[in-house]
Design an enzyme around this catalytic site. Sequence first.
Site, PDB file in Angstrom:
ATOM      1  N   GLY A 119       0.822  -1.216   0.000  1.00 30.96           N
ATOM      2  CA  GLY A 119       0.000   0.000   0.000  1.00 30.96           C
ATOM      3  C   GLY A 119       0.850   1.257   0.000  1.00 30.96           C
ATOM      4  O   GLY A 119       2.076   1.207   0.118  1.00 30.96           O
ATOM      5  N   GLY A 148       2.627   3.673   1.481  1.00 31.39           N
ATOM      6  CA  GLY A 148       3.211   3.924   2.795  1.00 31.39           C
ATOM      7  C   GLY A 148       3.781   5.321   2.928  1.00 31.39           C
ATOM      8  O   GLY A 148       4.035   5.805   4.027  1.00 31.39           O
ATOM      9  N   GLY A 189       7.384   7.485   6.132  1.00 30.14           N
ATOM     10  CA  GLY A 189       6.467   8.146   5.201  1.00 30.14           C
ATOM     11  C   GLY A 189       7.080   9.318   4.447  1.00 30.14           C
ATOM     12  O   GLY A 189       6.389  10.017   3.714  1.00 30.14           O
ATOM     13  N   ARG A 200       3.480  13.535  -8.496  1.00 22.54           N
ATOM     14  CA  ARG A 200       3.649  12.644  -9.642  1.00 22.54           C
ATOM     15  C   ARG A 200       2.348  12.567 -10.429  1.00 22.54           C
ATOM     16  O   ARG A 200       1.271  12.506  -9.847  1.00 22.54           O
ATOM     17  CB  ARG A 200       4.041  11.269  -9.107  1.00 22.54           C
ATOM     18  N   ARG A 212      -1.720  -1.216 -10.276  1.00 25.14           N
ATOM     19  CA  ARG A 212      -0.555  -2.070 -10.500  1.00 25.14           C
ATOM     20  C   ARG A 212      -0.989  -3.516 -10.456  1.00 25.14           C
ATOM     21  O   ARG A 212      -2.088  -3.836  -9.986  1.00 25.14           O
ATOM     22  CB  ARG A 212       0.471  -1.894  -9.381  1.00 25.14           C
ATOM     23  N   ASP A 227       4.398  -4.703  -7.461  1.00 24.21           N
ATOM     24  CA  ASP A 227       3.753  -3.436  -7.069  1.00 24.21           C
ATOM     25  C   ASP A 227       4.318  -2.259  -7.851  1.00 24.21           C
ATOM     26  O   ASP A 227       3.808  -1.144  -7.738  1.00 24.21           O
ATOM     27  CB  ASP A 227       3.905  -3.187  -5.562  1.00 24.21           C
TER      28      ASP A 227
HETATM   29  P1  AMP Z   1       8.988   1.081  -3.425  1.00 28.71           P
HETATM   30  O1  AMP Z   1      10.170   0.227  -3.229  1.00 28.71           O
HETATM   31  O2  AMP Z   1       9.298   2.564  -3.414  1.00 28.71           O
HETATM   32  O3  AMP Z   1       8.154   0.681  -4.574  1.00 28.71           O
HETATM   33  O4  AMP Z   1       8.092   0.905  -2.108  1.00 28.71           O
HETATM   34  C1  AMP Z   1       7.649  -0.342  -1.665  1.00 28.71           C
HETATM   35  C2  AMP Z   1       6.748  -0.169  -0.464  1.00 28.71           C
HETATM   36  O5  AMP Z   1       7.447   0.394   0.629  1.00 28.71           O
HETATM   37  C3  AMP Z   1       5.557   0.727  -0.717  1.00 28.71           C
HETATM   38  O6  AMP Z   1       4.467   0.180  -0.017  1.00 28.71           O
HETATM   39  C4  AMP Z   1       6.003   2.037  -0.128  1.00 28.71           C
HETATM   40  O7  AMP Z   1       4.909   2.833   0.243  1.00 28.71           O
HETATM   41  C5  AMP Z   1       6.807   1.573   1.080  1.00 28.71           C
HETATM   42  N1  AMP Z   1       7.808   2.564   1.491  1.00 28.71           N
HETATM   43  C6  AMP Z   1       8.990   2.860   0.901  1.00 28.71           C
HETATM   44  N2  AMP Z   1       9.645   3.826   1.578  1.00 28.71           N
HETATM   45  C7  AMP Z   1       8.858   4.156   2.638  1.00 28.71           C
HETATM   46  C8  AMP Z   1       8.979   5.089   3.710  1.00 28.71           C
HETATM   47  N3  AMP Z   1      10.041   5.896   3.843  1.00 28.71           N
HETATM   48  N4  AMP Z   1       7.985   5.128   4.619  1.00 28.71           N
HETATM   49  C9  AMP Z   1       6.905   4.331   4.502  1.00 28.71           C
HETATM   50  N5  AMP Z   1       6.739   3.439   3.533  1.00 28.71           N
HETATM   51  C10 AMP Z   1       7.693   3.347   2.585  1.00 28.71           C
HETATM   52 MG    MG Z   2       6.594   1.299  -5.559  1.00 30.75          MG
END
Ligand code: AMP
Ligand code: MG
Length: 505
Positions: A88, A90, A124, A175, A182, A251
Amino acid sequence: MPANFAFDNSYARDLPGLYVAWPPAAVPAPELLFLNRELAQELGLDAAALDGPEGAALFAGNRVPEGAAPLAQAYAGHQFGGFSPQLGDGRALLLGEVIDRAGRRRDIAFKGSGRTPFSRGGDGKAAVGPMLREVLVGEAMHALGIPTTRALAVAATGEPVLRESGPLPGAVLTRVAASHLRVGTFQFFAARGELDRLRQLAEYAIARHDPALAGAPDRHLALLRAVARRQASLVAQWMNVGFIHGVMNTDNMTISGETIDYGPCAFMEATDPGAVFSSIDHGGRYAYGNQPQIARWNLARLAETLLPLMADGDDEAAVQQAVAQVTEVIDAFPALYRAALLQGQRAKLGLQRGGDDAADESLAADWLALLHAHGVDFTLSWRRLADAAAGDEAALRALFAADAKAPDDWLARWRARCAAEDDHADAAAAGAQRAARMRAVNPLVIPRNLRVEEALAAASAGDLAPFERLLAALRRPFDDLPGHAAYAEPAPAQAMASYQTFCGT
Ligand code: AMP
Ligand code: MG
């Protein structure tokens, strides 16, 4: 033109249960670092009205624009092959959707706008460097003609974010995407067995991305086929510019066929199917040469989620038939991909006519093998091949430093293939035309990793000038302009050997 977005929020309206309504976090000191004026225009916004304190407050998340319905989307995903039933948004939020001036529905979303119910252990937040990387690579992809999400704005928050390397300046990215649906969105509801919501999601995805399929009895299979076609074309385009996504988790694979999530991505320099730069990709799962296979694997995961919509689980014969049908689509993916790849390769080679597919495939494959064997820079090699088409082979030979004769046999084959389709009596004119065609599809300027890092380091320290210069060059990738020579140069080999990009920062 209004400064405000004309939101029309179909996701929030049509898909209750697929998200949590959630506001962005307030930040102490918004400052606009980047505004994409061209994209703002496309969206019907008044860029001038956004380019001040009002825009900074908006794009940092402090002033939620009128008509927005911020929400965190639910999704799951296979990350490096392992299934996470709940990922989700995050650190992202969908603000809403806008119909752009061309009539296309576009998502407007934040990244780095604070914790949500999906944040797990994360903060976040996002840092200036990685958000500006999304700008550079996304705008480069767009200029290269490759489907991509795009950055509308980046606002600094005035708040440090803590990362392994220490505190970094924080930022929020805005963005724009055809949608944020996805493969992982489908997996979320499939894994929970929530068939009604899964069905709603499929109807929504079809209405949004494949409206011609709406109401068709076989629409779920047809949706899979459409996604396969878009992803085959997308990954072929990545391969033809040497792009390595770096984290092709389910995702991060869109239903729309746009590239999304520029985290540990990189452009290959020395040609190598095994090239991988991501610090988190220990096994090389997402190496350059693996990307087509991974796309197929991800599609198979999408197919699994669609099966319960295609056949009632109690009807054994219907299940068998649905499995056979999706299997056929997945099995057909490599051929779809190869056709898309070959189409791009022919253009890169300066060929205009289809010919013997197998012969042209091996002509292209042998060229790539030659570049690999000699560690030749992928991007420059094609540009210098264009020079060779125009009659100048010296620059190409210089790339094969140790062995200037190495390309001889291959060049002879290529010249014969070119001559076979030239009905031009004047060989020099045909060569000049071919070179011009090749230069229009083989970029000179790509986001070279060390140039990107340099620009991001300066920006993080408060100097945006290198970022802006690099961005300007990336927006004219095919043009040989006087100030761009430095951006076209490969990095020293030893620098690339130790270069890594990081995810989740
Ligand atoms: P990504 O690798 O950017 O596609 O992210 C994979 C998952 O990790 C997604 O659910 C993001 O929302 C979560 N995520 C990545 N970085 C953070 C962060 N700094 N805080 C909270 N969730 C994160
Ligand atoms: Mg992602």
